[in-house]
Design a protein around this motif. Structure first.
Motif, PDB file in Angstrom:
ATOM      1  N   GLU A  45      -0.094  47.498 -43.672  1.00  0.00           N
ATOM      2  CA  GLU A  45      -0.286  46.065 -43.919  1.00  0.00           C
ATOM      3  C   GLU A  45       0.995  45.359 -44.358  1.00  0.00           C
ATOM      4  OE1 GLU A  45      -3.734  44.986 -46.169  1.00  0.00           O
ATOM      5  OE2 GLU A  45      -5.002  46.389 -45.087  1.00  0.00           O
ATOM      6  N   GLU A  46       1.789  46.014 -45.182  1.00  0.00           N
ATOM      7  CA  GLU A  46       3.049  45.406 -45.619  1.00  0.00           C
ATOM      8  C   GLU A  46       4.013  45.239 -44.449  1.00  0.00           C
ATOM      9  OE1 GLU A  46       6.858  46.670 -48.329  1.00  0.00           O
ATOM     10  OE2 GLU A  46       4.877  47.360 -48.991  1.00  0.00           O
ATOM     11  N   GLN A  47       4.106  46.263 -43.606  1.00  0.00           N
ATOM     12  CA  GLN A  47       4.971  46.184 -42.428  1.00  0.00           C
ATOM     13  C   GLN A  47       4.453  45.119 -41.464  1.00  0.00           C
ATOM     14  OE1 GLN A  47       4.487  50.236 -41.203  1.00  0.00           O
ATOM     15  NE2 GLN A  47       6.320  50.960 -42.290  1.00  0.00           N
ATOM     16  N   ALA A  48       3.138  45.061 -41.280  1.00  0.00           N
ATOM     17  CA  ALA A  48       2.541  44.080 -40.368  1.00  0.00           C
ATOM     18  C   ALA A  48       2.830  42.655 -40.833  1.00  0.00           C
ATOM     19  CB  ALA A  48       1.042  44.311 -40.242  1.00  0.00           C
ATOM     20  N   ALA A  49       2.860  42.432 -42.150  1.00  0.00           N
ATOM     21  CA  ALA A  49       3.186  41.096 -42.673  1.00  0.00           C
ATOM     22  C   ALA A  49       4.614  40.720 -42.274  1.00  0.00           C
ATOM     23  CB  ALA A  49       3.027  41.075 -44.188  1.00  0.00           C
ATOM     24  N   GLN A  50       5.520  41.684 -42.277  1.00  0.00           N
ATOM     25  CA  GLN A  50       6.899  41.414 -41.868  1.00  0.00           C
ATOM     26  C   GLN A  50       6.975  41.139 -40.366  1.00  0.00           C
ATOM     27  OE1 GLN A  50      10.047  43.729 -43.944  1.00  0.00           O
ATOM     28  NE2 GLN A  50       8.331  44.871 -44.833  1.00  0.00           N
ATOM     29  N   ILE A  51       6.189  41.894 -39.580  1.00  0.00           N
ATOM     30  CA  ILE A  51       6.150  41.660 -38.134  1.00  0.00           C
ATOM     31  C   ILE A  51       5.646  40.247 -37.853  1.00  0.00           C
ATOM     32  CG2 ILE A  51       5.081  42.391 -35.951  1.00  0.00           C
ATOM     33  CD1 ILE A  51       7.201  44.347 -37.119  1.00  0.00           C
ATOM     34  N   SER A  52       4.628  39.811 -38.601  1.00  0.00           N
ATOM     35  CA  SER A  52       4.086  38.454 -38.419  1.00  0.00           C
ATOM     36  C   SER A  52       5.173  37.405 -38.610  1.00  0.00           C
ATOM     37  CB  SER A  52       2.944  38.188 -39.403  1.00  0.00           C
ATOM     38  OG  SER A  52       1.854  39.026 -39.138  1.00  0.00           O
ATOM     39  N   GLU A  53       5.984  37.588 -39.642  1.00  0.00           N
ATOM     40  CA  GLU A  53       7.043  36.613 -39.920  1.00  0.00           C
ATOM     41  C   GLU A  53       8.161  36.683 -38.872  1.00  0.00           C
ATOM     42  OE1 GLU A  53       6.578  34.224 -42.050  1.00  0.00           O
ATOM     43  OE2 GLU A  53       4.673  35.187 -42.542  1.00  0.00           O
ATOM     44  N   ILE A  54       8.438  37.873 -38.360  1.00  0.00           N
ATOM     45  CA  ILE A  54       9.454  37.993 -37.301  1.00  0.00           C
ATOM     46  C   ILE A  54       8.986  37.254 -36.048  1.00  0.00           C
ATOM     47  CG2 ILE A  54      10.630  39.578 -35.720  1.00  0.00           C
ATOM     48  CD1 ILE A  54      10.536  41.682 -37.973  1.00  0.00           C
ATOM     49  N   THR A  55       7.718  37.464 -35.654  1.00  0.00           N
ATOM     50  CA  THR A  55       7.224  36.790 -34.445  1.00  0.00           C
ATOM     51  C   THR A  55       7.263  35.274 -34.610  1.00  0.00           C
ATOM     52  OG1 THR A  55       4.882  36.886 -35.117  1.00  0.00           O
ATOM     53  CG2 THR A  55       5.726  38.721 -33.802  1.00  0.00           C
ATOM     54  N   GLU A  56       6.973  34.802 -35.816  1.00  0.00           N
ATOM     55  CA  GLU A  56       7.002  33.357 -36.054  1.00  0.00           C
ATOM     56  C   GLU A  56       8.437  32.826 -36.036  1.00  0.00           C
ATOM     57  OE1 GLU A  56       4.993  29.700 -36.569  1.00  0.00           O
ATOM     58  OE2 GLU A  56       4.284  31.676 -35.962  1.00  0.00           O
ATOM     59  N   MET A  57       9.405  33.650 -36.447  1.00  0.00           N
ATOM     60  CA  MET A  57      10.807  33.230 -36.346  1.00  0.00           C
ATOM     61  C   MET A  57      11.237  33.150 -34.881  1.00  0.00           C
ATOM     62  SD  MET A  57      12.358  32.553 -39.250  1.00  0.00           S
ATOM     63  CE  MET A  57      14.082  32.672 -38.819  1.00  0.00           C
ATOM     64  N   ILE A  58      10.721  34.061 -34.058  1.00  0.00           N
ATOM     65  CA  ILE A  58      11.066  34.062 -32.634  1.00  0.00           C
ATOM     66  C   ILE A  58      10.452  32.858 -31.935  1.00  0.00           C
ATOM     67  CG2 ILE A  58      10.772  35.320 -30.453  1.00  0.00           C
ATOM     68  CD1 ILE A  58      10.866  37.932 -32.159  1.00  0.00           C
ATOM     69  N   LEU A  59       9.184  32.586 -32.219  1.00  0.00           N
ATOM     70  CA  LEU A  59       8.471  31.458 -31.598  1.00  0.00           C
ATOM     71  C   LEU A  59       7.742  30.643 -32.663  1.00  0.00           C
ATOM     72  CD1 LEU A  59       7.041  33.273 -28.463  1.00  0.00           C
ATOM     73  CD2 LEU A  59       8.689  31.414 -28.449  1.00  0.00           C
ATOM     74  N   PRO A  60       8.461  29.760 -33.367  1.00  0.00           N
ATOM     75  CA  PRO A  60       7.813  28.953 -34.405  1.00  0.00           C
ATOM     76  C   PRO A  60       6.966  27.835 -33.800  1.00  0.00           C
ATOM     77  CG  PRO A  60      10.104  28.320 -34.184  1.00  0.00           C
ATOM     78  CD  PRO A  60       9.887  29.494 -33.256  1.00  0.00           C
ATOM     79  N   ARG A  61       6.099  27.302 -34.609  1.00  0.00           N
ATOM     80  CA  ARG A  61       5.277  26.177 -34.164  1.00  0.00           C
ATOM     81  C   ARG A  61       6.162  24.939 -33.999  1.00  0.00           C
ATOM     82  NH1 ARG A  61       0.783  24.362 -38.175  1.00  0.00           N
ATOM     83  NH2 ARG A  61       0.086  26.478 -37.735  1.00  0.00           N
ATOM     84  N   THR A  62       6.040  24.294 -32.867  1.00  0.00           N
ATOM     85  CA  THR A  62       6.710  23.017 -32.602  1.00  0.00           C
ATOM     86  C   THR A  62       5.633  22.101 -32.039  1.00  0.00           C
ATOM     87  OG1 THR A  62       7.400  23.797 -30.413  1.00  0.00           O
ATOM     88  CG2 THR A  62       8.986  24.066 -32.201  1.00  0.00           C
ATOM     89  N   GLU A  63       5.897  21.457 -30.910  1.00  0.00           N
ATOM     90  CA  GLU A  63       4.837  20.699 -30.243  1.00  0.00           C
ATOM     91  C   GLU A  63       3.844  21.637 -29.565  1.00  0.00           C
ATOM     92  OE1 GLU A  63       8.143  21.279 -27.366  1.00  0.00           O
ATOM     93  OE2 GLU A  63       8.053  20.503 -29.413  1.00  0.00           O
TER      94      GLU A  63
END
Length: 196
Positions: A45-63
């Motif tokens: 779970e701790e590693q998965a939380a980091q993966i979640s943040e990495i994916t969001e850095m790669i493709l953040p919410r925009t339009e």
């Protein structure tokens, strides 16, 4: 060039060995799962939380929706669990350990506790240290491809998950569930790419 267009083109160049139906079923299983019920299959779970943040850095919410909006992080975890050989999984975990080391060496905190600028610096360093895809001609790679490192795999699976999601396919790319006749030579007028 727009960053999302560049990423989309990169995703198309990356290619995958899985069939479209397999990818769609994996992505659909993530879309139907509630985030609160999610139990990672590859990472803890701790590693998965980091993966979640990495994916969001790669493709953040925009339009358009971001990676976490579309549960791409869940898809990435599933891809690691279901598609890699035991040797590749071991190689990826060594890369993840190096990623954690970089966060600690540079800032003394895990990735989830870093601000956006610090995260960007960490990902830039990890990206410089990891291997890349061999160049290819007509889809055939030149030379023997070394096993891909952790960060390169995360980027690959993030792009695949994002561009094969129903939301992006139907609402942000061109989508025709029942195509008509084939027209092999038509002028391009800047329309969105076709969904996969």
């Amino acid at each position: 060039m727009d960053r999302r267009i560049a990423l989309k083109n990169t995703a198309l160049l990356v290619g995958v060995t899985l069939g479209g139906g397999t990818l769609a079923s994996l992505m659909q299983s993530c879309q139907n799962q509630k985030r609160m019920d999610w139990q990672p299959q590859f990472f803890n779970e701790e590693q998965a939380a980091q993966i979640s943040e990495i994916t969001e850095m790669i493709l953040p919410r925009t339009e358009t929706p971001g990676a976490k909006d579309l549960k791409v992080d869940m898809f990435v975890d599933l891809m690691f669990a279901k598609t890699l050989s035991p040797e590749d999984k071991e190689h990826v975990m060594k890369g993840f350990e190096r990623f954690v080391e970089i966060c600690q060496e540079r800032f003394g905190h895990p990735f989830t506790e870093l601000d956006a600028e610090q995260r960007k610096e960490v990902l830039q360093q990890v990206g410089e240290e990891t291997n890349t895809f061999n160049p290819s001609i007509w889809g055939s790679p030149l030379g023997v491809q070394e096993p891909l490192d952790f960060y390169r795999r995360v980027k690959q699976f993030t792009l695949i998950g994002y561009f094969t999601s129903e939301e992006i396919g139907k609402n942000h790319l061109r989508y025709d569930p029942i195509p008509g006749e084939f027209k092999g030579c038509i002028p391009y007028k800047g329309e969105n790419s076709w969904t996969l």
